[in-house]
Motif scaffolding. Structure first.
Motif, short mmCIF file in Angstrom:
data_model
loop_
_atom_site.label_atom_id
_atom_site.label_comp_id
_atom_site.label_asym_id
_atom_site.label_seq_id
_atom_site.Cartn_x
_atom_site.Cartn_y
_atom_site.Cartn_z
N LEU A 1 27.30 42.43 56.88
CA LEU A 1 27.59 42.09 55.59
C LEU A 1 28.71 40.91 55.58
N GLU A 2 28.56 39.86 54.72
CA GLU A 2 29.36 38.84 54.38
C GLU A 2 29.07 38.18 52.93
N ASN A 3 29.91 37.40 52.54
CA ASN A 3 30.05 37.10 51.26
C ASN A 3 30.03 38.15 50.28
N VAL A 4 30.70 38.93 50.43
CA VAL A 4 30.98 40.15 49.34
C VAL A 4 31.72 39.71 48.17
N ILE A 5 31.03 39.75 47.06
CA ILE A 5 31.78 39.36 45.92
C ILE A 5 31.65 40.53 44.69
N SER A 6 32.64 40.78 44.06
CA SER A 6 32.33 41.73 43.12
C SER A 6 33.05 41.44 41.77
N TYR A 7 32.74 42.23 40.73
CA TYR A 7 33.48 42.07 39.49
C TYR A 7 34.87 42.24 39.56
N TRP A 8 35.31 42.99 40.41
CA TRP A 8 36.71 43.43 40.35
C TRP A 8 37.38 42.46 41.05
N ASP A 9 37.00 41.81 41.96
CA ASP A 9 37.99 40.74 42.67
C ASP A 9 37.59 39.21 42.30
N ALA A 10 36.29 39.04 41.59
CA ALA A 10 35.87 37.65 41.18
C ALA A 10 36.38 37.77 39.70
N SER A 11 36.60 38.84 39.08
CA SER A 11 36.82 38.64 37.45
C SER A 11 35.77 37.71 36.77
N SER A 12 34.93 37.83 37.07
CA SER A 12 33.57 36.92 36.43
C SER A 12 32.84 38.17 35.38
N PRO A 13 33.07 37.60 34.16
CA PRO A 13 32.15 38.31 33.22
C PRO A 13 30.85 38.50 33.35
N ALA A 14 30.13 37.41 34.00
CA ALA A 14 28.88 37.72 34.42
C ALA A 14 28.47 38.81 35.41
N LEU A 15 29.37 39.27 36.13
CA LEU A 15 29.07 40.29 36.98
C LEU A 15 29.25 41.78 36.22
N ARG A 16 29.62 41.74 35.02
CA ARG A 16 29.78 42.99 34.17
C ARG A 16 28.92 42.89 33.07
#
Length: 749
Positions: A100-115
């Motif tokens: 895996l690579e480019n792992v992005i989540s709501y908890w580390d990106a703080s993006s409302p779009a991921l919630r």
């Protein structure tokens, strides 16, 4: 050549059977490894802009998102301390995964779009490494490890492209096994009904088994050298069983007919190979030509069906031409052994009928007495059936083709319903070169003003309705000194007309500082796939039409017969495709068959057309060969058609029912595009065998009269030298004028 095959079968029958047995064992051993070498995907054109965009993202940005993990908190919001801690631990574990690579989540990106809007779910986005083959294996490992109940009270489901591919590859063997469990017993029952003896009924299944084993071996070998789609196995089973039965049925019928006429076994073998064997060879050529046209398309999904289709046709034809005569020579009159109670000695069976008194012979005579009156209602029904094609739209395979309980489908439905925009279906714009911040920001700002766009994410910031804010933690991953990546997120339904129009608008937008852009993403892939297939479709259709015309001319010596065959086949195919559009696009019978209506799958529609066209030509050769043989013996057109259909009608109808069963069995599939392919092909076969061969062919032949056998003088000379028919090479001739209908009726009375 056919005489030599017959003599080989008669003089070396046991040797031929021993060699065939060893070959089947070898093919079975090689073919057993086919599933491990076949791959998912293959729906995209490798040279399309969307594919090139994906490659740039792969090379310079670590790949685009192809795996979405939907994480749900067992209690409360994803923002509670406990859930946040568990989510961060999950992301840390995912970042340690080598695949895996480019792992992005709501908890580390703080993006409302991921919630999610209700706060109970969040997304983790990642890219699974590898090519299409490796991605399937790598994604399966990750999905198996992380989905379901997870530490910290999390519940995880997998979606995205690789998850859909994983569900498709899991479902395909299950659908194939179920189809085989239905088709094989039903086929055996029908063979027993058709032949009335156990031995004769088992022989076609033997040829079908050889065809399937040989083609699986071919796919295993090709899979080690190039990409071959796993879906080719479905065609191998259905077509291998069907064509093996078709060809064996024709040979057995002719052999039994000769025995019933009092011929010695050796003479019956020779006559069968010279006549039915020649028909099998030409029939196989027409089917192979239709399927070989799939090779012009760049998508290896379609090319894989050409590999499987041509392979299964060749193996079925070769095994029929060599194994069947050897079996006849060994069995002799024992081919009728195991006679069943309902099959009395003089009972009418396939290949044992007297043509003029058969149902098909009588039907042909009835039609030819009133050709227009009988043909017009049938033609009207077929045209009505084809009418839904006027509103046909096209798409590509996606999660909607999976059953409703498939995990990847459920995830993507949640993303559409509960999240602000669908990141998994974003349009990806790639600039493969350096760009200054000012022009890049202005370009992203313009894209954010397009209708349906929720936000545009670039290295310079996030843009919404012409307003921008600083780039989040993920923004740095979108820019490099030698390339830029822009994500255009919309609220539009993926694969919809509006989403495709948005792709065109993005592509039409003026690039920043005249830097060339590449546009990718699932909607862009759909646009490019449709364009790619549409560009090559005229070439494929032209190759099929020209080669089929040439083959049928060689077989008939007429230029009218190939044209008549092409027109009637197009009518039957239009009717079958129209009914499939009415069902699978318009949604009729959706609740009964258990699928979600959607646009017709572009690749599967092309595939259905090529296979159904080839099979219709298969029956065209069966029927026309016998008509031509009788015509060359001096019969007028009306008598040749009636007696020819009388001889072949039962064979064609039996073969059509048996082949249709093989394809109809895929109506039980959980994958909707396989349902469409199976039901559509089966319906096309039955329409062709009943409506076309039973009514429209005799009507057309009666209306054409003498002109049915017309060819210019130069082509007649060519056919005299190179032409072939079921009865062997015979000079093409211009028939004498036939009597007027009234005079003919008076003569018969």
């Amino acid at each position: 050549m056919f005489d030599r095959i017959a003599e080989l079968a008669i003089r070396r029958s046991r040797l031929v059977l021993i060699v065939a047995t060893l070959a089947v064992v070898l093919m079975g051993a090689v073919g057993a490894g086919a599933f491990g070498k076949l791959v998912d995907g293959g729906f995209d054109d490798p040279d399309a802009p969307s594919t090139r965009a994906e490659q740039v993202i792969e090379d310079k940005f670590g790949g685009q998102t192809n795996l979405v993990l939907l994480v749900q908190a067992s209690e409360g919001s994803v923002d509670t301390p406990q859930t946040k801690q568990a989510g961060q631990a999950l992301v840390a574990d995912l970042k340690k995964e080598q695949n895996l690579e480019n792992v992005i989540s709501y908890w580390d990106a703080s993006s409302p779009a991921l919630r999610a809007e209700d706060g109970r779910q969040a997304m983790v986005l990642a890219h699974v490494k590898g090519d299409e083959t490796e991605q399937g294996t790598n994604a399966k490992d990750v999905i198996d490890t992380y989905t379901g109940a997870y530490e910290g009270g999390l519940d995880i489901q997998a979606g995205g492209g690789t998850a859909v591919g994983n569900d498709l590859s899991t479902q395909t063997p299950e659908d194939l096994l179920l189809a085989e469990m239905i088709a094989i017993p039903l086929t055996l029952i029908l063979l027993l009904v058709v032949f009335g003896s156990v031995v004769a009924a088992l022989l076609p299944l033997l040829i079908g088994t050889i065809a399937i084993a040989g083609t699986f071996a071919e796919l295993a070998l090709l899979g080690g050298a190039t990409d071959v789609s796993i879906f080719a196995t479905n065609l191998t089973t259905a077509l291998g069983l069907g064509l093996g039965i078709d060809y064996a049925l024709l040979m057995i019928s002719r052999f039994r007919e000769q025995l019933a006429a009092g011929a010695e076994v050796d003479d019956a073998v020779r006559h069968t190979v010279r006549t039915a064997g020649r028909t099998v060879a030409f029939s196989a050529a027409t089917v192979a030509v239709a399927l070989a046209a799939l090779l012009v398309f760049p998508q290896y999904f379609l090319r894989s069906f050409a590999y499987a289709g041509v392979g299964v046709v060749v193996v079925a034809a070769v095994s029929t031409l060599f194994v069947m005569p050897a079996l006849f020579a060994v069995l002799g009159h024992r081919v009728n052994s195991g006679r069943l109670p309902w099959a009395k000695a003089g009972q009418t069976k396939a290949g044992q009928t007297k043509a003029p008194t058969s149902v098909w012979g009588r039907l042909a005579r009835t039609v030819m007495r009133r050709p227009a009156l009988t043909a017009l209602p049938v033609l009207a029904v077929l045209l009505v059936a084809a009418s839904p094609l006027l509103g046909i739209t096209f798409g590509t395979a996606d999660e909607r083709g999976l059953p409703e309980d498939a995990q990847s489908r459920q995830v993507l439905e949640v993303l559409r319903e509960n999240f602000d925009g669908n990141d998994a279906a974003a349009i990806h714009v790639v600039i493969d070169g350096p760009v200054n911040e000012g022009p890049l920001a202005s370009y992203a700002d313009r894209l954010s003003g397009l209708e349906g766009v929720v936000r545009v994410e670039a290295s310079t910031g996030t843009y919404t309705d012409g307003q921008s804010k600083a780039a989040g933690p993920a923004g740095a991953a979108l820019g490099r000194p030698d390339a830029q990546r822009i994500n255009v997120v919309s609220t539009l339904a993926p694969k919809s007309d509006e989403a495709q129009s948005l792709v065109e608008e993005v592509r039409a937008a003026e690039p920043p500082a005249e830097s060339p852009t590449l546009v990718g993403g699932s909607d862009a892939e759909l646009v490019d796939t449709k364009d790619s297939i549409a560009d090559r479709l005229p070439l494929a259709a032209g190759l099929v039409a020209v080669s089929t015309f040439f083959l049928l001319f060689l077989f008939t010596g007429s230029i009218v017969q190939p044209l008549r065959a092409l027109v009637l086949n197009m009518i039957s195919l239009g009717a079958a495709l129209g009914v499939m559009t009415w069902i699978f696009q318009d949604g009729n019978l959706a609740s009964f068959l258990g699928f979600t209506p959607q646009p017709m799958d572009t690749s599967m529609t092309v595939l259905l057309f090529c296979i159904a066209f080839g099979l219709s030509m298969d029956y065209e050769v069966f029927v026309t060969s016998r008509i031509k043989e009788l015509h060359d013996q001096g019969a007028d057109t009306e008598t040749a058609v009636a007696d020819g259909l009388g001889h072949t009608g039962r064979i064609v109808s039996a073969a059509a029912c048996l082949l249709a069963v093989s394809f109809f069995a895929f109506g039980t599939a959980q994958l909707s595009f396989m349902q469409m392919f199976g039901l559509g092909t089966g319906l096309a076969i039955l329409i062709d065998a009943v409506a076309i061969r039973g009514v429209l062919v005799p009507a057309a032949m009666r209306l054409l009269g003498r002109s049915a056998w017309y060819a210019p003088r130069s082509l007649r000379k060519f056919h005299n030298r190179f032409g072939l028919s079921e009865g062997g090479p015979t000079p093409a001739h211009t028939p004498e004028p036939e009597p007027e209908p009234a005079a003919a009726n008076a003569t018969r009375s």
